[in-house]
Design a protein around this motif. Structure first.
Motif, PDB file in Angstrom:
ATOM      1  N   GLY A 213     -12.123 -11.612  11.619  1.00 32.06           N
ATOM      2  CA  GLY A 213     -12.001 -12.993  11.961  1.00 32.06           C
ATOM      3  C   GLY A 213     -13.122 -13.516  11.342  1.00 32.06           C
ATOM      4  O   GLY A 213     -13.441 -14.685  11.156  1.00 32.06           O
ATOM      5  N   THR A 214     -14.411 -12.586  10.389  1.00 33.96           N
ATOM      6  CA  THR A 214     -15.384 -12.796  10.358  1.00 33.96           C
ATOM      7  C   THR A 214     -14.341 -13.928   8.226  1.00 33.96           C
ATOM      8  O   THR A 214     -14.070 -12.908   8.032  1.00 33.96           O
ATOM      9  N   ALA A 215     -15.369 -15.162   8.132  1.00 36.17           N
ATOM     10  CA  ALA A 215     -14.600 -15.260   6.617  1.00 36.17           C
ATOM     11  C   ALA A 215     -15.443 -14.952   6.060  1.00 36.17           C
ATOM     12  O   ALA A 215     -16.476 -15.084   5.167  1.00 36.17           O
ATOM     13  N   LEU A 216     -15.418 -13.681   5.139  1.00 32.56           N
ATOM     14  CA  LEU A 216     -15.667 -12.715   4.102  1.00 32.56           C
ATOM     15  C   LEU A 216     -14.481 -13.517   3.114  1.00 32.56           C
ATOM     16  O   LEU A 216     -13.950 -13.603   2.173  1.00 32.56           O
ATOM     17  N   GLU A 217     -15.680 -13.413   1.407  1.00 34.90           N
ATOM     18  CA  GLU A 217     -15.434 -13.865   0.753  1.00 34.90           C
ATOM     19  C   GLU A 217     -15.414 -12.646  -0.275  1.00 34.90           C
ATOM     20  O   GLU A 217     -16.407 -12.570   0.161  1.00 34.90           O
ATOM     21  N   ALA A 218     -14.473 -12.027  -1.275  1.00 33.91           N
ATOM     22  CA  ALA A 218     -14.482 -11.063  -2.201  1.00 33.91           C
ATOM     23  C   ALA A 218     -15.883 -11.715  -3.013  1.00 33.91           C
ATOM     24  O   ALA A 218     -15.668 -12.726  -3.467  1.00 33.91           O
ATOM     25  N   ARG A 219     -16.167 -10.842  -3.566  1.00 33.09           N
ATOM     26  CA  ARG A 219     -17.247 -10.274  -4.444  1.00 33.09           C
ATOM     27  C   ARG A 219     -16.565 -10.072  -5.753  1.00 33.09           C
ATOM     28  O   ARG A 219     -17.306 -10.976  -7.327  1.00 33.09           O
ATOM     29  N   GLN A 220     -15.220  -9.530  -5.831  1.00 30.49           N
ATOM     30  CA  GLN A 220     -15.202  -8.787  -7.150  1.00 30.49           C
ATOM     31  C   GLN A 220     -13.620  -9.314  -6.715  1.00 30.49           C
ATOM     32  O   GLN A 220     -12.908  -9.418  -6.088  1.00 30.49           O
ATOM     33  N   TYR A 221     -12.996  -9.898  -8.529  1.00 32.49           N
ATOM     34  CA  TYR A 221     -12.066 -10.174  -8.792  1.00 32.49           C
ATOM     35  C   TYR A 221     -11.005  -8.613  -9.699  1.00 32.49           C
ATOM     36  O   TYR A 221     -10.775  -8.286 -10.300  1.00 32.49           O
ATOM     37  N   GLY A 222      -9.497  -8.447  -8.252  1.00 31.98           N
ATOM     38  CA  GLY A 222      -8.254  -7.729  -9.220  1.00 31.98           C
ATOM     39  C   GLY A 222      -7.613  -8.265  -8.121  1.00 31.98           C
ATOM     40  O   GLY A 222      -6.924  -9.018  -7.947  1.00 31.98           O
ATOM     41  N   GLY A 223      -7.357  -6.273  -7.995  1.00 31.98           N
ATOM     42  CA  GLY A 223      -6.056  -5.864  -7.439  1.00 31.98           C
ATOM     43  C   GLY A 223      -6.424  -6.763  -6.000  1.00 31.98           C
ATOM     44  O   GLY A 223      -7.223  -6.844  -5.274  1.00 31.98           O
ATOM     45  N   ARG A 224      -5.446  -6.250  -4.978  1.00 32.88           N
ATOM     46  CA  ARG A 224      -5.420  -6.789  -3.391  1.00 32.88           C
ATOM     47  C   ARG A 224      -6.090  -5.385  -2.746  1.00 32.88           C
ATOM     48  O   ARG A 224      -5.048  -5.597  -1.473  1.00 32.88           O
TER      49      ARG A 224
END
Ligand code: PLP
Length: 393
Positions: A213-224
């Motif tokens: 439930g923690t709204a964590l946004e990724a720091r690096q972008y790429g695959g899933r």
């Protein structure tokens, strides 16, 4: 030459069982854990088994574990992952630089950061945390155990304050997980960082516990990868190593290995304290079982580390080298030590491989080396001649 390693808070040797568990995942089971064929399924299964072991170590659900490239990355993912410009963050002056420098960057991004002081033992006061909460506080990040002194912080109390205030709580458990029992529910944290190489796993792999439930946004972008929380092909051998290290640490804690470790550390500490004009930084209670940080008046810590290394004993100072100048430890300064005393401090940190003979070896070299360096130290000679003059009047 005999070499004894008492710098396990810097890193630990990989245990043979961990190494054996990792070995097949370099060449034999090499698949990309995202591939759908046999090779991928094999490594995916290994990654998921490791996730279960890491979750079990901290009392979490496997789905709440995100693998990272180490403790620093886990700290950065936690700190940046839940904050936005304009937020207020509460942390402490004794955090590892992985948190402190992430917070300094947040300030540049338009966040307000409160760096709480600590009292003389190097512990954060939960009342200070409560007082620091503002309407726009988004995150509290206070470490579980300090890497230099080993002092355990009152995280369960801080977790309650965070929950009451509706603020995310991150704790850097890099020096605690595997050394003392750690349960995320008891702490009440939303985010918790782990690193494999502090508990006899490999370097360059870690994990972040992220409460469901923690709204964590990724720091690096790429695959899933990692449920879109950390893009990048998983380091399968490293993750398998972390999983095995977590499993062994967990079993060790259940056997009471922490108590044995504390007994060894206490034996070392008690005898070192017989040296004239020295003392423990922090307190002898509420510490992780493997760490002691001791100042030796009149000594330059760096010189002592080098002299001991020449005799085969590896220890460290908490000092950091920035632009060629040796800065005294920010942790010891925050505890109120003078820069001289902070520079005269040494950290001894034990690991699972250390024995009573290692402690005896340390005790056979430290006192004489301290005495020799003091003979060469103008500060010490001046202080002792003043003292003898004072006692003769
Ligand atoms: N946090 C603490 C308390 C540490 O002691 C360390 C390592 O010294 C880290 C974070 C960074 O972990 P890593 O070396 O895995 O990046």
């Amino acid at each position: 030459m005999r070499r004894v390693y008492l710098d396990n808070n810097a890193t630990t040797p990989v245990l043979p069982e961990v190494f054996e568990a990792m070995r097949p995942y370099f060449a034999e089971h090499f698949g990309n854990a995202s591939s759908i064929h046999h090779h991928g399924q094999e490594t995916r299964a290994a990654v998921e088994r490791a996730r279960e072991s890491v979750a079990a170590l901290v009392g979490a659900n496997a789905a709440e574990i995100v693998f990272t490239g180490g403790g620093t990355e886990a700290d950065n993912l936690a700190v940046f992952g839940v904050t936005r410009p304009g937020d207020h963050i509460i942390t402490s002056a004794i955090e590892h630089h992985a948190v402190l420098n992430a917070c300094r960057h947040l300030e540049e991004m338009g966040c307000l950061v409160t760096y709480l002081p600590v009292e003389g033992r190097g512990v954060v006061d939960p009342a200070d945390v409560r007082r620091a909460v503002l309407p726009n506080t988004r995150l509290i990040s206070i470490m579980l155990a300090n890497n230099e002194t080993g002092m355990v912080q009152p995280v369960a109390e801080i977790g309650k304050i965070a929950a009451e205030a509706g603020v995310y709580f991150h704790t850097d458990a890099v020096q605690a997980a595997g050394k003392i029992p750690v349960r995320v529910e008891e702490i009440g944290c939303d985010l918790l960082s782990i690193s494999a190489h502090k508990v006899h796993g490999p370097q360059g792999v870690g994990a972040l516990y992220v409460r469901k439930g923690t709204a964590l946004e990724a720091r690096q972008y790429g695959g899933r990868h990692e449920r879109s929380r950390r893009a990048g092909t998983e380091n399968v051998p490293g993750i398998v190593g972390l999983g095995k290290a977590a499993e062994l640490a967990h079993a060790g804690l259940e056997r009471g290995d922490d108590l044995k470790m504390a007994a060894l550390r206490d034996q070392l500490e008690t005898q070192l304290l017989e040296i004239e004009a020295c003392g423990v930084n922090g307190s002898r209670a509420s510490r992780v079982p493997n760490t002691t940080n001791i100042y030796f008046e009149g000594i330059d810590g760096e010189a002592l580390v080098i002299a001991l290394d020449l005799k085969g004993l590896a220890v460290s100072t908490g000092a950091a080298c920035s632009s060629g100048a040796i800065e005294p430890s920010h942790v010891l300064l925050a505890m109120g030590l003078t820069p001289e005393r902070a520079r005269a401090s040494i950290r001894f940190s034990l690991g699972k491989q250390n024995t009573a003979e290692d402690v005896e070896f340390a005790l056979s070299v430290v006192p004489e080396t301290v005495a020799r360096l003091r003979e060469l130290s103008p500060v010490w000679r001046r202080a002792s001649s003043l003292e003898s003059r004072a006692s003769s009047v």
